[in-house]
Design an enzyme around this catalytic site. Structure first.
Site, PDB file in Angstrom:
ATOM      1  CE1 TYR A  51       1.040  -0.036   4.333  1.00  0.00           C
ATOM      2  CE2 TYR A  51       0.162   2.056   4.472  1.00  0.00           C
ATOM      3  CZ  TYR A  51       0.995   1.157   4.812  1.00  0.00           C
ATOM      4  OH  TYR A  51       1.639   1.510   6.156  1.00  0.00           O
ATOM      5  CE  LYS A  56       3.273   3.460   3.038  1.00  0.00           C
ATOM      6  NZ  LYS A  56       3.379   3.520   4.384  1.00  0.00           N
ATOM      7  CD  GLU A  72       9.861   1.898  10.600  1.00  0.00           C
ATOM      8  OE1 GLU A  72       9.712   2.986   9.407  1.00  0.00           O
ATOM      9  OE2 GLU A  72       9.728   0.631   9.995  1.00  0.00           O
ATOM     10  CG  LEU A  94       8.318   2.553   4.753  1.00  0.00           C
ATOM     11  CD1 LEU A  94       7.841   1.151   4.240  1.00  0.00           C
ATOM     12  CD2 LEU A  94       7.198   3.359   5.006  1.00  0.00           C
TER      13      LEU A  94
HETATM   14  N1  PDD Z   1       2.923   5.513   7.531  1.00  0.00           N
HETATM   15  N2  PDD Z   1       7.616   4.020   8.873  1.00  0.00           N
HETATM   16  C1  PDD Z   1       6.316   3.432   9.115  1.00  0.00           C
HETATM   17  C2  PDD Z   1       6.360   2.115   9.423  1.00  0.00           C
HETATM   18  C3  PDD Z   1       5.264   3.848   8.190  1.00  0.00           C
HETATM   19  O1  PDD Z   1       4.006   3.278   8.236  1.00  0.00           O
HETATM   20  C4  PDD Z   1       5.410   5.250   7.812  1.00  0.00           C
HETATM   21  C5  PDD Z   1       4.276   5.706   6.920  1.00  0.00           C
HETATM   22  C6  PDD Z   1       6.695   5.725   7.673  1.00  0.00           C
HETATM   23  C7  PDD Z   1       6.614   7.110   7.013  1.00  0.00           C
HETATM   24  O2  PDD Z   1       6.740   6.985   5.517  1.00  0.00           O
HETATM   25  P1  PDD Z   1       6.139   8.091   4.686  1.00  0.00           P
HETATM   26  O3  PDD Z   1       7.440   9.401   5.043  1.00  0.00           O
HETATM   27  O4  PDD Z   1       6.463   7.507   3.240  1.00  0.00           O
HETATM   28  O5  PDD Z   1       4.937   8.427   4.816  1.00  0.00           O
HETATM   29  C8  PDD Z   1       7.657   5.252   8.282  1.00  0.00           C
HETATM   30  C9  PDD Z   1       1.741   5.824   6.757  1.00  0.00           C
HETATM   31  C10 PDD Z   1       1.534   7.134   6.538  1.00  0.00           C
HETATM   32  C11 PDD Z   1       0.567   4.848   7.251  1.00  0.00           C
HETATM   33  O6  PDD Z   1       0.651   3.715   7.100  1.00  0.00           O
HETATM   34  O7  PDD Z   1      -0.520   5.236   7.340  1.00  0.00           O
END
Ligand code: PDD
Length: 293
Positions: free
Chosen positions: A40, A157, A190, A214
């Site tokens: 996703y 992801k 993270e 991620l």
């Molecule tokens: N979450 N790490 C994890 C585990 C995440 O789920 C996310 C983002 C990030 C940040 O990634 P990005 O900058 O590409 O949004 C880091 C999203 C927003 C979610 O699961 O809703």
């Protein structure tokens, strides 16, 4: 602006068609449902301006390749879906959610079925307006920490998010907003739904990319923006727990939140317990440059 969307007026995309959310149906045999077998993305948009779209779609493709889902959709097709969802849902500030699962078979088997079609779903949800870049008014996070108990492919992801969901819920149960995760060697990976940055003596530091975290698009853009501006030293490297506890500032980054200052970790103040100057500098710079990606 928050968008008030109900299931009936929220128009979503499912397998090539647009329809109200209340009419979107998938098979209970869908492998996304049975196995969390999918990938996703979440892409932010502000008044129909997308942030980091091509980077998000590239990560989506990398994820699909990593788990062997074949889907022949190019950047322009994804962009058309994004544009249609923004148009049909009234624009404003929207997060766009894209979800590709391996599809539905007529039996449940762990092996990848040969001849099924991927399920493609996308919908829009309201997100907060561009954050106020103001140390007094910004939403400040309090966080706790724990051992990272997820799997060893956190660079993908995946829609299999139970590990993340459980870590996130730990923070909710403790009345704070996020959980920082450390591996068995007490190194920062993270947070449950964000990447993590720290600042010490004016140096901005974040864990280097590997299978434990991620490759966040906000992280990637922020690093690039800071390096291009050039006035702060930036490091991607191993970050251990002692350093995080001793940091002057800690930030979380994600697409829907941009850069969030953390003022408390495990009940102790981060730095002097207030939002830092370097956060303000970084968020200002990010806001000024984010549409370039
Ligand atoms: N979450 N790490 C994890 C585990 C995440 O789920 C996310 C983002 C990030 C940040 O990634 P990005 O900058 O590409 O949004 C880091 C999203 C927003 C979610 O699961 O809703």
């Amino acid at each position: 602006m928050w968008c008030l969307m109900t299931d009936a007026n929220n128009i979503v995309f499912l397998n090539g068609q647009y329809m109200p959310l209340s009419e979107a149906k998938i098979s209970p045999m869908d492998r996304g449902f049975l196995f969390g077998d999918g990938i996703y993305e979440v892409v932010p948009s502000y008044n129909t301006k997308l942030v980091g779209f091509a980077l998000h779609i590239q990560r989506l493709k990398d994820g699909l390749d990593a788990i062997g889902i074949k889907l022949y959709m190019g950047l322009n097709e994804w962009r058309e879906i994004a544009q249609n969802l923004m148009d049909k849902n009234g624009g404003g500030n929207l997060g766009l959610y894209f979800h590709v699962s391996r599809g539905a078979d007529n039996k449940r088997s762990h092996a990848f079925p040969e001849h099924i079609q991927a399920t493609v779903f996308a919908y829009a949800f309201g997100i907060e307006a561009v954050p106020l870049i103001n140390k007094q008014n910004v939403k400040q996070f309090r966080v706790t920490s724990t051992e990272d108990l997820r799997w060893k492919r956190c660079n993908i992801k995946s829609t299999s998010l139970l590990g993340n969901v459980m870590h996130f819920q730990e923070s909710r149960n403790k009345g704070v907003q996020e959980t920082l995760l450390f591996n068995q060697s007490n190194e920062l990976t993270e947070a449950s739904a964000c990447n993590v940055f720290m600042v010490k003596n004016g140096v901005v530091i974040t864990p280097a990319l590997d299978h434990q975290l991620l490759p966040g698009i906000t992280r990637c853009m922020l690093l690039d923006i800071l390096r291009k501006e050039g006035s702060l030293q930036v490091q991607e490297r191993v970050v251990n727990m002692t350093e995080v506890r001793d940091a002057d500032e800690v930030w979380l980054t994600s697409s829907s939140k941009e850069i969030v200052p953390v003022v408390e970790l495990d009940g102790q103040p981060v730095g002097n317990g207030t939002v830092g100057d370097i956060w303000q500098f970084a968020q200002l710079l990010y806001s000024a440059n984010k549409y370039n990606y």
